[in-house]
Design an enzyme around this catalytic site. Sequence first.
Site, PDB file in Angstrom:
ATOM      1  N   LYS A   1      -7.942   2.582   9.315  1.00 57.25           N
ATOM      2  CA  LYS A   1      -9.348   2.975   9.367  1.00 57.25           C
ATOM      3  C   LYS A   1      -9.887   3.029   7.930  1.00 57.25           C
ATOM      4  O   LYS A   1      -9.108   3.219   6.986  1.00 57.25           O
ATOM      5  CB  LYS A   1      -9.498   4.319  10.099  1.00 57.25           C
ATOM      6  CG  LYS A   1      -8.691   5.479   9.482  1.00 57.25           C
ATOM      7  CD  LYS A   1      -9.422   6.108   8.329  1.00 57.25           C
ATOM      8  CE  LYS A   1      -8.473   6.685   7.341  1.00 57.25           C
ATOM      9  NZ  LYS A   1      -9.078   6.850   6.001  1.00 57.25           N
TER      10      LYS A   1
ATOM     11  N   HIS B   1     -10.549  -5.800   5.320  1.00 55.44           N
ATOM     12  CA  HIS B   1     -10.046  -5.611   6.686  1.00 55.44           C
ATOM     13  C   HIS B   1     -10.546  -6.690   7.639  1.00 55.44           C
ATOM     14  O   HIS B   1      -9.773  -7.258   8.421  1.00 55.44           O
ATOM     15  CB  HIS B   1     -10.454  -4.240   7.227  1.00 55.44           C
ATOM     16  CG  HIS B   1      -9.697  -3.102   6.620  1.00 55.44           C
ATOM     17  ND1 HIS B   1      -9.815  -1.808   7.072  1.00 55.44           N
ATOM     18  CD2 HIS B   1      -8.811  -3.059   5.608  1.00 55.44           C
ATOM     19  CE1 HIS B   1      -9.026  -1.015   6.368  1.00 55.44           C
ATOM     20  NE2 HIS B   1      -8.415  -1.755   5.455  1.00 55.44           N
TER      21      HIS B   1
ATOM     22  N   TYR C   1      -0.984 -13.374   1.587  1.00 53.96           N
ATOM     23  CA  TYR C   1      -1.159 -12.857   2.942  1.00 53.96           C
ATOM     24  C   TYR C   1      -1.058 -13.969   3.981  1.00 53.96           C
ATOM     25  O   TYR C   1      -0.475 -13.782   5.055  1.00 53.96           O
ATOM     26  CB  TYR C   1      -2.519 -12.162   3.072  1.00 53.96           C
ATOM     27  CG  TYR C   1      -2.768 -11.073   2.072  1.00 53.96           C
ATOM     28  CD1 TYR C   1      -1.729 -10.261   1.605  1.00 53.96           C
ATOM     29  CD2 TYR C   1      -4.054 -10.839   1.575  1.00 53.96           C
ATOM     30  CE1 TYR C   1      -1.969  -9.252   0.688  1.00 53.96           C
ATOM     31  CE2 TYR C   1      -4.302  -9.831   0.658  1.00 53.96           C
ATOM     32  CZ  TYR C   1      -3.251  -9.053   0.205  1.00 53.96           C
ATOM     33  OH  TYR C   1      -3.498  -8.054  -0.714  1.00 53.96           O
TER      34      TYR C   1
ATOM     35  N   ARG D   1      -0.559 -10.201  -3.235  1.00 55.69           N
ATOM     36  CA  ARG D   1      -1.055 -11.287  -4.086  1.00 55.69           C
ATOM     37  C   ARG D   1      -0.251 -11.379  -5.377  1.00 55.69           C
ATOM     38  O   ARG D   1      -0.187 -12.433  -5.990  1.00 55.69           O
ATOM     39  CB  ARG D   1      -2.535 -11.059  -4.369  1.00 55.69           C
ATOM     40  CG  ARG D   1      -3.423 -11.340  -3.161  1.00 55.69           C
ATOM     41  CD  ARG D   1      -4.858 -10.961  -3.393  1.00 55.69           C
ATOM     42  NE  ARG D   1      -5.045  -9.517  -3.489  1.00 55.69           N
ATOM     43  CZ  ARG D   1      -6.212  -8.921  -3.597  1.00 55.69           C
ATOM     44  NH1 ARG D   1      -7.320  -9.652  -3.649  1.00 55.69           N
ATOM     45  NH2 ARG D   1      -6.318  -7.608  -3.661  1.00 55.69           N
TER      46      ARG D   1
ATOM     47  N   ALA E   1       0.813  -1.213   0.000  1.00 52.96           N
ATOM     48  CA  ALA E   1       0.000   0.000   0.000  1.00 52.96           C
ATOM     49  C   ALA E   1       0.848   1.265   0.000  1.00 52.96           C
ATOM     50  O   ALA E   1       1.918   1.313   0.612  1.00 52.96           O
ATOM     51  CB  ALA E   1      -0.926   0.004   1.209  1.00 52.96           C
TER      52      ALA E   1
END
Length: 434
Positions: A121, A103, A82, A61, A36
């Site tokens: 969040k 999440h 993951y 992935r 990310a």
Amino acid sequence: MASVFGFVHRAWQIIRPPLQPAKAPDALKFGILGAANVAPYALFLQAKQHPDVVIHAVAARDKNKADAYAKKHGIPVVFGSYQELLDDPSIDAVYIPLPNGLHFEWALKALAGGKHVLLEKPSVSNATEAEALFRSPLLLQGDAPPVILEAFHYKFHPAWLLFMSLLDQPNVARAEAHLAIGGFSDTKDIRFNYELAGGALMDLTYTPSVVRAIFGAEPTQCTRCDVQTLVNVGGSEEIDAKFDAEYTFPNGGTGVARGNLRAPMREMLRPLPFATAVHKPEVISNHPPSGGGVSLPDGQEELRTRTVTLHNFIASSLWHRIDIIDEHVIRKTDGTNEPLKKWTVRESKKAYTLRDAGNNIVDSERWESKEYWLSYKYQLDAFVDRVRGRVPVAWVDGEDSIAQMRAVDMAYLKAGLKVRPTSRYYSPPVAALP
């Protein structure tokens, strides 16, 4: 000129922190789920400044993408899934900055693997998932159960701590929070994907969080939620690009939360993200007018209405200002409430370090800090403290995260939109047999 220099100096030290301590032998090893864009400044840069944190592994992935990401950021171990990362017994904690809709599944799987979880969040897609995650039996396992924290980083900065100390929460009449960002014009962006729990209320969930925090209570209802929607990839019309939600609170107060993911530059800068609290008028008994030095005569009273605003609550380390505005009026108490005199007193405060926030707020002898530390650094400190069994300077507990998702769901329903979809990984609780 001094303030400009301070801004430039802090900005330079934020991206090139001068202090990078040696790592402790038993430093927590972090694994990252997903390559990310948020992770480098939300975690990697902060880890460099923490002696008890090591960025050990990343998983994606797409293994080629993970390899390139690891090379760029100096991460020693790469996994092609993951689950492989979660199965590595050497990893102590995971950071989950995946798309919102993933999440819930991966936080639960991480907890099942005994990993501590720093979760971006919004924590999950809706209140149903929030209850299942934050009340999971996995959080009670063993003598030292895993820690999970929803990453509302702004709550850890000294500016926010000082701001909150200036509020009289039961007597807040109105709270307001505003946050606008731009650059998301592509409707194929994951922020606009309904199946992945996208939408402005999800991505800019800071503002409902702010108004809830200001009142120190949960909204009783969402009375209004105006949204601008768009048709995203897949044809969904449930995506909000902009929202303006109004909540009522148990003390009768009103909270307004606004957010815009497609804001023009002028809206991003004016106003900057702000949090403001307007208090109910307060009668000040036997208090002289400003500079008067004498008590008020019979038949008169002085009222004070206080407004406290934190400008730039989301990136306070770069720049912020807390304005305290007290509006005074002396009026008759004969039933007419005729005003006799009015005046305004203004004061501004800043808190770039915990010491600035004051000893009455935090033990600044224990929690030393630097002006250039981002809110993410304070958040990481709190996370490590909790993992190590210490009391952190601030925290976001699981019940807070559940209440936050209830407030978001409430606003979506009021807007006439669907609550974000529940993960297929979710299993409803089985009812006990009679």
